[in-house]
Each structure stands twice: as structure tokens, then as C-alpha cells.
Design a protein around this motif. Sequence first.
Motif, PDB file in Angstrom:
ATOM      1  N   UNK A  30       0.843  -1.186   0.000  1.00 38.43           N
ATOM      2  CA  UNK A  30       0.000   0.000   0.000  1.00 38.43           C
ATOM      3  C   UNK A  30       0.882   1.241   0.000  1.00 38.43           C
ATOM      4  N   UNK A  31       0.610   2.125  -0.944  1.00 40.07           N
ATOM      5  CA  UNK A  31       1.387   3.348  -1.093  1.00 40.07           C
ATOM      6  C   UNK A  31       0.499   4.527  -0.704  1.00 40.07           C
ATOM      7  N   UNK A  32       0.946   5.265   0.280  1.00 34.45           N
ATOM      8  CA  UNK A  32       0.191   6.448   0.698  1.00 34.45           C
ATOM      9  C   UNK A  32       0.389   7.573  -0.314  1.00 34.45           C
ATOM     10  N   UNK A  33      -0.475   8.555  -0.238  1.00 38.91           N
ATOM     11  CA  UNK A  33      -0.391   9.711  -1.134  1.00 38.91           C
ATOM     12  C   UNK A  33       0.944  10.427  -0.948  1.00 38.91           C
ATOM     13  N   UNK A  34       1.370  10.575   0.298  1.00 39.89           N
ATOM     14  CA  UNK A  34       2.626  11.262   0.581  1.00 39.89           C
ATOM     15  C   UNK A  34       3.817  10.525  -0.002  1.00 39.89           C
ATOM     16  N   UNK A  35       3.807   9.189   0.122  1.00 36.99           N
ATOM     17  CA  UNK A  35       4.922   8.408  -0.400  1.00 36.99           C
ATOM     18  C   UNK A  35       4.936   8.457  -1.930  1.00 36.99           C
ATOM     19  N   UNK A  36       3.772   8.388  -2.554  1.00 30.31           N
ATOM     20  CA  UNK A  36       3.696   8.452  -4.013  1.00 30.31           C
ATOM     21  C   UNK A  36       4.192   9.800  -4.523  1.00 30.31           C
ATOM     22  N   UNK A  37       3.788  10.877  -3.867  1.00 23.99           N
ATOM     23  CA  UNK A  37       4.241  12.205  -4.288  1.00 23.99           C
ATOM     24  C   UNK A  37       5.733  12.385  -4.039  1.00 23.99           C
ATOM     25  N   UNK A  38       6.231  11.836  -2.936  1.00 23.46           N
ATOM     26  CA  UNK A  38       7.669  11.874  -2.669  1.00 23.46           C
ATOM     27  C   UNK A  38       8.454  11.105  -3.716  1.00 23.46           C
ATOM     28  N   UNK A  39       7.926   9.951  -4.124  1.00 23.87           N
ATOM     29  CA  UNK A  39       8.578   9.147  -5.148  1.00 23.87           C
ATOM     30  C   UNK A  39       8.603   9.891  -6.481  1.00 23.87           C
ATOM     31  N   UNK A  40       7.486  10.526  -6.848  1.00 16.27           N
ATOM     32  CA  UNK A  40       7.428  11.273  -8.104  1.00 16.27           C
ATOM     33  C   UNK A  40       8.393  12.457  -8.078  1.00 16.27           C
ATOM     34  N   UNK A  41       8.487  13.138  -6.939  1.00 14.12           N
ATOM     35  CA  UNK A  41       9.431  14.251  -6.815  1.00 14.12           C
ATOM     36  C   UNK A  41      10.877  13.749  -6.907  1.00 14.12           C
ATOM     37  N   UNK A  42      11.155  12.616  -6.266  1.00 20.11           N
ATOM     38  CA  UNK A  42      12.493  12.022  -6.312  1.00 20.11           C
ATOM     39  C   UNK A  42      12.855  11.636  -7.747  1.00 20.11           C
ATOM     40  N   UNK A  43      11.904  11.034  -8.477  1.00 18.16           N
ATOM     41  CA  UNK A  43      12.151  10.650  -9.861  1.00 18.16           C
ATOM     42  C   UNK A  43      12.423  11.882 -10.727  1.00 18.16           C
ATOM     43  N   UNK A  44      11.650  12.949 -10.492  1.00 20.65           N
ATOM     44  CA  UNK A  44      11.876  14.179 -11.251  1.00 20.65           C
ATOM     45  C   UNK A  44      13.267  14.747 -11.019  1.00 20.65           C
ATOM     46  N   UNK A  45      13.688  14.729  -9.762  1.00 22.19           N
ATOM     47  CA  UNK A  45      15.022  15.236  -9.410  1.00 22.19           C
ATOM     48  C   UNK A  45      16.111  14.369 -10.048  1.00 22.19           C
ATOM     49  N   UNK A  46      15.939  13.072 -10.003  1.00 16.99           N
ATOM     50  CA  UNK A  46      16.911  12.155 -10.593  1.00 16.99           C
ATOM     51  C   UNK A  46      17.003  12.366 -12.097  1.00 16.99           C
ATOM     52  N   UNK A  47      15.848  12.506 -12.743  1.00 18.93           N
ATOM     53  CA  UNK A  47      15.855  12.701 -14.194  1.00 18.93           C
ATOM     54  C   UNK A  47      16.513  14.025 -14.589  1.00 18.93           C
ATOM     55  N   UNK A  48      16.364  15.038 -13.752  1.00 12.86           N
ATOM     56  CA  UNK A  48      17.022  16.320 -14.046  1.00 12.86           C
ATOM     57  C   UNK A  48      18.537  16.179 -13.991  1.00 12.86           C
ATOM     58  N   UNK A  97      17.110   7.614  -2.237  1.00 10.09           N
ATOM     59  CA  UNK A  97      15.879   6.967  -2.660  1.00 10.09           C
ATOM     60  C   UNK A  97      15.741   5.545  -2.159  1.00 10.09           C
ATOM     61  N   UNK A  98      16.521   5.199  -1.127  1.00  9.09           N
ATOM     62  CA  UNK A  98      16.435   3.844  -0.585  1.00  9.09           C
ATOM     63  C   UNK A  98      15.041   3.536  -0.032  1.00  9.09           C
ATOM     64  N   UNK A  99      14.315   4.579   0.396  1.00  9.40           N
ATOM     65  CA  UNK A  99      12.978   4.349   0.936  1.00  9.40           C
ATOM     66  C   UNK A  99      11.991   3.968  -0.161  1.00  9.40           C
TER      67      UNK A  99
END
Length: 146
Positions: A30-48, A97-99
Motif C-alpha cells: 500500500x502506497x500512501x499519497x505522501x509516499x507516491x508524491x515523494x517518489x514522483x518528486x524524487x524521480x523528477x530530481x533524478x531525471x534532471x 531513494x532507498x525508501x
Amino acid sequence: MLLGNIFEVSIDYLLKDTVVQERNTEKGYYVSKEMAEGFLAFQGKTHKYVSLGVSLLILSTIPYWLFDQNKELSTFLIILIATIGVGALVSAVLLGGHQYKVLSKEPLLLDHHYVKELSLKYAHTKKKYAVVMIVGSCLSIEFKLS
């Protein structure tokens, strides 16, 4: 009903000979809204960082063409720009991003309301960049034709 509650079974199970048990046993993480948004932000930062690193590695060839008379300067600038590009790539890998590692290992369960919200956000972003995609595809077609 009391027996059904005690044994955690339905009345159909107690009274019928054949029972088709329907259980909603969705397995996954189960992925909470906060974790999903954190993951998307982390992915954006990594891609940059990755795009910056690749861009700098490509652009590091420009001093070779600009300063072809002064080999020392062009070599220095190539090494400097390429080193910064490699540093950006290494930073993307070591960013952390280990989390979020568990998100790639198991199936994900998201709240249905949040999935709708993400779908609307995706549709809005898609509309926003539709012009860029159309212009880019037109330019690539024109480039291929010429």
C-alpha cells in the motif's frame, strides 16, 4: 449470525452445501499519497540530474570546435565540462531513494481517489505539453525529409 461472527464466516457458508467464497485479497504494497508524491518528486530530481549530465557530456565537444587554434584551452574546457557532466550522473545514482526501493519490488496498491487525481494531473500535463510534442514531431519529420 452469532456463529458467523464468532468463526468469521458468512451465513451462506454455514447454511449452504456449496459455497463460493469471494474475498478481496489484493496483494501488494500500500502506497500512501505522501509516499507516491515523494517518489514522483524524487524521480523528477533524478531525471534532471541525468539529463544535465548527458547534456554536459554532449556539449563538452563544443570547445574542440570553437578553440581549434588553442589546443590547451579546448582540452581544459572539454575536461572541465565532461567532469561536471560525469559528476551530475554520479549524483543521480547516489542521490538516495532507498525508501522507494520497495516500490519496484512489489505490486502497488493505491487509493482509488488518488489514482483519479493522478490521472487528472497526467491529462493536464499531457495537454500542456501537447504543443511541444507536435512541434517536435513536425521538426523531426521535416529534418528527415531534407
